[in-house]
Design an enzyme around this catalytic site. Structure first.
Site, PDB file in Angstrom:
ATOM      1  N   GLU A  83     -71.737 -52.599 -27.245  1.00  0.00           N
ATOM      2  CA  GLU A  83     -73.094 -52.086 -27.468  1.00  0.00           C
ATOM      3  C   GLU A  83     -74.003 -51.276 -27.687  1.00  0.00           C
ATOM      4  OE1 GLU A  83     -75.085 -54.171 -23.237  1.00  0.00           O
ATOM      5  OE2 GLU A  83     -73.696 -55.656 -24.380  1.00  0.00           O
ATOM      6  N   CYS A 115     -71.668 -58.337 -24.208  1.00  0.00           N
ATOM      7  CA  CYS A 115     -70.691 -57.906 -24.026  1.00  0.00           C
ATOM      8  C   CYS A 115     -69.167 -59.253 -24.230  1.00  0.00           C
ATOM      9  CB  CYS A 115     -70.536 -58.498 -22.746  1.00  0.00           C
ATOM     10  SG  CYS A 115     -71.679 -57.113 -21.592  1.00  0.00           S
ATOM     11  N   HIS A 249     -64.968 -62.495 -17.853  1.00  0.00           N
ATOM     12  CA  HIS A 249     -66.222 -61.760 -18.054  1.00  0.00           C
ATOM     13  C   HIS A 249     -66.604 -61.269 -16.663  1.00  0.00           C
ATOM     14  CE1 HIS A 249     -69.376 -58.758 -19.257  1.00  0.00           C
ATOM     15  NE2 HIS A 249     -70.887 -60.222 -18.635  1.00  0.00           N
TER      16      HIS A 249
END
Length: 418
Positions: A83, A115, A249
């Site tokens: 990103e 993400c 994550h």
């Protein structure tokens, strides 16, 4: 019988400089109980001559260099997952292709979904291998993201003060093939959960904004929803029993802790002591590298995977459950098996040693980077980098090859090896 597929080789690059997070929180006068919830020690700080390209190449180079000429020739797809892109059209993968000296018959492209991008890239590569459209072909998937704060952002973003300590930088390179020495992915064992939400975003090339509470709720919803979809697809799946280790994550450790607690309560009505013990056993190892580099966005779940493999006892194969979340939002829960061979191969990359050798920034040096105009921002047409801006951070002779940004001429970024 399923054809083996997964990660053949892997490396994490955590940059050339870092900042002690407690020092930063003390300097900013932040609330210490909130700091403790971050479960952070250090954050990687991208230097002005580091960008998503240099991070990606420096992560991938040890992986590519370890291959024979024949093996390198079978890399037929290069996927960058980020990103932090530097061009609306040109993919970062073109720079990787050049500076890693890869074959010309490569498919080059870039993936963006906050993400989640790294997991999307991995799954695309896995399916390329499984398709057997090019038997023996390999794919190089590289996640690369950096966060650059500026002191002026403090007035624009309400949650800036508490996102600054956890926002880091880093890249993860994964070679995906039918010889999955590091992680053998379980084909077809996955679950997705997605919906549109404006939790966090990058509305401008160098601007990050969002709603921290909304992001937390979206993360929790996706963790439960993605696992439910996984369990629907995989007969006999049990969150407590199926996975020896878990990798989530990791924007910061406290969010992982909250998601794990949410699942344990939802699925088993587990008590606090049981939840705490399970977290330390199955998720604690995954924080080993994340707490040293900060949130690496697209690579975060794979930084967690590397930390787990380098930390736990892998004398026997173990199944790992992985949860990936990307704001906006898309998420996935998937699984794979790691074993002793993978542990030995990853250890040879020396990830922990490389993190130890980063330059430790003082608060004064860090704020110099925040307030200076040396950063080459998105859309810069011409620039010459000041490699002496932080003299002690420049790579010492004999430390090994590092790619750095040297100049921008007519929008074209030029890099040099040092």
């Amino acid at each position: 019988m399923n054809r083996p597929v997964g990660i053949e080789a892997m490396n994490v690059f955590g940059g050339m400089a870092y900042l002690d997070v407690r020092e930063l929180c003390d300097h900013r006068g932040l609330d210490m109980p909130r700091f403790e919830n971050l479960l952070m020690q250090e954050k990687t700080v991208a230097l002005p001559y580091e960008d998503p390209v240099t991070f990606a190449v420096n992560a991938a180079k040890p992986v590519v260099d370890s291959l024979t000429a024949e093996e390198r020739g079978r890399i037929e797809m290069v996927v960058t997952c980020t990103e932090s892109g530097i061009d609306f059209g040109k993919s970062l993968s073109t720079y990787l292709h050049r500076y890693l000296d890869l074959p010309s018959n490569c498919r080059l492209f870039e993936i963006k979904q906050a993400c989640y991008s790294g997991s999307a890239g991995l799954q695309m590569a896995v399916n390329f291998v499984l398709s057997q459209t090019s038997p023996g072909g390999k794919a190089l998937v590289v996640t690369t993201d950096i966060s650059r704060f500026a002191l002026a952002d403090a007035n624009a973003v309400q949650e800036w003060a508490y996102s600054e300590p956890s926002s880091g930088a880093g890249a993860v390179a994964m070679l995906v093939s039918d010889t999955p020495h590091i992680l053998q992915v379980d084909p077809g064992a996955y679950g997705n959960h997605a919906f549109e939400v404006m939790d966090t975003c990058r509305p401008g090339p160098d601007t990050e904004a969002g709603d921290a509470d909304l992001s937390l709720m979206a993360y929790l919803d996706c963790c439960a929803g993605a696992y439910d979809d996984y369990a629907r697809r995989v007969d006999g799946a049990d969150f407590r029993q199926t996975f020896s280790q878990l990798c989530f994550h990791t924007p910061f450790g406290g969010m992982v802790k909250g998601a794990h607690r949410h699942l344990m309560r939802k699925l088993y009505k587990a008590k606090p002591a049981e939840i705490a013990e399970d977290f330390e056993t199955r998720l604690g190892p995954s924080l080993a590298y994340g707490k040293r580099v900060g949130n690496t966005a697209g690579g975060s779940v794979f930084v967690a995977l590397a930390g787990t493999i380098d930390t736990v006892d892998l004398t026997e194969p173990q199944r790992i459950g992985l949860f990936s979340y990307g704001s906006g939002c898309c998420s996935e829960f998937f699984s794979g098996v790691v074993g002793p061979e993978g542990a030995e191969r990853l250890k040879s990359m020396g990830i922990s040693k490389a993190l130890d050798e980063r330059y430790r920034l003082s608060i004064a040096e860090y704020e110099k980077l925040l307030s200076g105009d040396a950063v080459v921002r998105f859309g810069t047409k011409d620039a010459k980098l000041d490699h002496d801006i932080i003299p002690g951070a420049w790579p010492a002779a004999g430390k090994g090859d590092r790619l750095v940004l040297d100049a921008v001429a007519g929008y074209h970024r030029n890099y040099i090896w040092v």
